[in-house]
Design an enzyme around this catalytic site. Structure first.
Site, PDB file in Angstrom:
ATOM      1  N   SER A 153       0.959  -8.039  12.131  1.00 26.15           N
ATOM      2  CA  SER A 153       0.972  -7.190  10.938  1.00 26.15           C
ATOM      3  C   SER A 153       2.438  -6.928  10.615  1.00 26.15           C
ATOM      4  O   SER A 153       3.182  -6.426  11.463  1.00 26.15           O
ATOM      5  CB  SER A 153       0.230  -5.888  11.225  1.00 26.15           C
ATOM      6  OG  SER A 153       0.050  -5.171  10.026  1.00 26.15           O
ATOM      7  N   GLU A 154       2.881  -7.284   9.390  1.00 22.26           N
ATOM      8  CA  GLU A 154       4.323  -7.324   9.137  1.00 22.26           C
ATOM      9  C   GLU A 154       4.979  -5.952   9.112  1.00 22.26           C
ATOM     10  O   GLU A 154       6.202  -5.848   9.117  1.00 22.26           O
ATOM     11  CB  GLU A 154       4.645  -8.114   7.869  1.00 22.26           C
ATOM     12  CG  GLU A 154       4.150  -7.513   6.576  1.00 22.26           C
ATOM     13  CD  GLU A 154       2.814  -8.108   6.146  1.00 22.26           C
ATOM     14  OE1 GLU A 154       2.045  -8.546   7.022  1.00 22.26           O
ATOM     15  OE2 GLU A 154       2.545  -8.112   4.927  1.00 22.26           O
ATOM     16  N   ASN A 155       4.165  -4.879   9.110  1.00 27.50           N
ATOM     17  CA  ASN A 155       4.779  -3.555   9.215  1.00 27.50           C
ATOM     18  C   ASN A 155       5.190  -3.227  10.648  1.00 27.50           C
ATOM     19  O   ASN A 155       5.768  -2.164  10.884  1.00 27.50           O
ATOM     20  CB  ASN A 155       3.851  -2.475   8.648  1.00 27.50           C
ATOM     21  CG  ASN A 155       2.478  -2.491   9.278  1.00 27.50           C
ATOM     22  OD1 ASN A 155       1.897  -3.549   9.485  1.00 27.50           O
ATOM     23  ND2 ASN A 155       1.980  -1.336   9.621  1.00 27.50           N
TER      24      ASN A 155
END
Lengths: 236, 213
Positions: free
Chosen positions: B46-48
């Site tokens: 998840s790129e966060n």
């Protein structure tokens, strides 16, 4: 040791705010945002702000409360879809907007804090993002030059910090906070827990205190959730 | 019978391989997580700032500090790790993610992708999409074959602003699967959804393609 700890968010920002300044604000959506410092900035009435943050809060919470008070002149963000007021202000020309790809934004901040004025990335080559920027070939691939980014002030949310400013973040609330802590001419950190010196595991400090000027324990944390998504427990 | 959203997600899941680190976009790509084959080990990024995304939490167990890139509450696994946005995009930009599955507005014969902006409409931003298509080794786009107006979305050239130039490897629509190969070779129709004919696909596609079904 210079005392970095302040009593409350207003004191933590005292003397650091001025009209027309650039502020970096940590967080992804509403996750890991410095909500007490944002509220204190609203209370201060400081205006014409350029705010660097991945998003711009929602209507009524997070950076959205600075929009309501017309304190933001320009946003530098990667995604702003969650905010009706943002859309109105933008379409009426009251708010400027600069979109950066999320990874480019993160790296611009990291570079700025690390004393790197520019870097080359493949992200955005051949798109609007690369317009007006230097494009250079390395090893047969095209890369676009992006500038490092610094701010007059960074407001950061950590889970815990000690009085030295050594910080520990929690889960995905870390996001932009560690880089922003490094890229502010002044950096103010708000925390849920103020740890005693010696209580944090020195091998597990995410961001060391050198990057921090002031620390405040947040008075209240709402920690709103933007999209509560759950599954149902299957019957045993 | 063209494919449903679930069918498209299941088809996209066939692009997964054991040991892959994968980033799934919002919408149909998110559903791909439900079709990871039994016994296959795939790590979702998840790129966060998370590797090893778990399922949605049970009601009452949501944690405001634990969300995915779509800002939905999620859970961790025993193998999960957390990191900053800069580290996250070092994984993405640095080519450490094997596969990105994301949505699209337009895909072109030359591998171009447009999925972030319609001029004249409110633009929400590109988020991490430009970084993903620029850095991830294999890019799979899942989208409706046509606009609601019936206009084709697989085109000679995109007319919307690009997310990336020459970045799409594979396209999955409700009508079939197309090998795009980043525009390095002619587009090939490699699978048809049940009951869909080549003529139907041709009538709904602007791009030239070879038929290899």
């Amino acid at each position: 040791m210079a005392d970095k700890v302040r009593e409350n968010a207003v004191e933590a920002l005292s003397g650091l705010l001025f009209d027309g300044m650039t502020i970096m604000a940590g967080g992804f959506g509403l996750c890991g945002i410095p909500e007490n410092l944002i509220a204190a900035i609203r209370e201060s009435g400081v205006k014409d702000l350029t705010v660097v943050s991945n998003n711009c809060g929602i209507d009524g919470f997070g950076l959205g409360i600075l929009l309501e008070n017309r304190q933001i002149k320009k946003m530098i963000s990667s995604y702003v879809g969650e905010n009706k007021l943002f859309e109105q202000l933008y379409l009426s020309g009251e708010l400027e907007l600069e979109f950066n790809p999320q990874g480019t934004l993160a790296e611009r901040i990291r570079a700025g804090g690390a004393g790197i004025p520019a870097f080359f990335t493949r992200t955005g080559v051949g798109t609007l993002v690369a317009e007006g920027k230097e494009v250079r070939e390395f090893d047969g691939e095209l890369y676009v030059m992006e500038r490092g980014l610094v701010a007059d002030l960074s407001i950061v949310k950590a889970w815990k910090a000690d009085a030295e400013g050594n910080q520990v973040f929690r889960k995905t609330a870390r996001n932009y906070n560690p880089m922003m802590a490094t890229a502010g001419k002044a950096t103010v950190v708000e925390v849920e827990q103020l740890a005693a010196i010696g209580d944090l595991d020195k091998d597990n400090i995410h961001t060391p205190g050198i990057f921090v000027d002031r620390i405040v324990k947040g008075a209240v944390y709402e920690k709103r959730i933007e999209r509560v998504t759950t599954r149902t427990k299957e019957a045993a | 019978m063209a494919w449903t959203r679930e069918d498209m997600a299941a088809r996209a899941a066939r692009e997964l391989r054991d040991g892959f680190y994968v980033n799934l976009g919002i919408g149909i790509p998110t559903l791909v997580a439900n079709y990871i084959p039994e016994g296959m080990h795939v790590t979702l990024q998840s790129e966060n700032g998370m590797l090893g995304m778990g399922p949605f939490p049970y009601e009452g167990e949501e944690d405001a500090d634990l969300i995915n890139a779509g800002k939905q509450t999620i859970t961790e696994l025993d193998s999960s790790s957390y990191f900053s946005s800069a580290d996250s995009f070092a994984m993405i930009r640095g080519g450490h993610i094997a596969l990105s599955i994301l949505g699209g507005m337009q895909v072109a014969e030359n591998g171009d992708l447009a999925n972030w902006m319609v001029p004249g409409k409110m633009v929400k931003g590109m988020g991490g999409a430009m970084d993903l298509v620029a850095g991830v080794k294999r890019v799979v786009v899942v989208m409706d074959h046509c606009e609601k107006t019936g206009a084709p979305k697989l085109l000679h050239r995109c007319n919307l602003p690009l997310t990336g130039a020459g970045v799409v490897d594979l396209l999955i629509t409700e009508l079939g699967v197309f090998e795009i190969n980043r525009g390095k070779t002619p587009v090939r129709l490699i699978e048809l959804a049940p009951g869909v004919t080549v003529d139907e696909v041709k009538s709904k596609t602007e791009a030239a393609f070879e038929v290899a079904v």
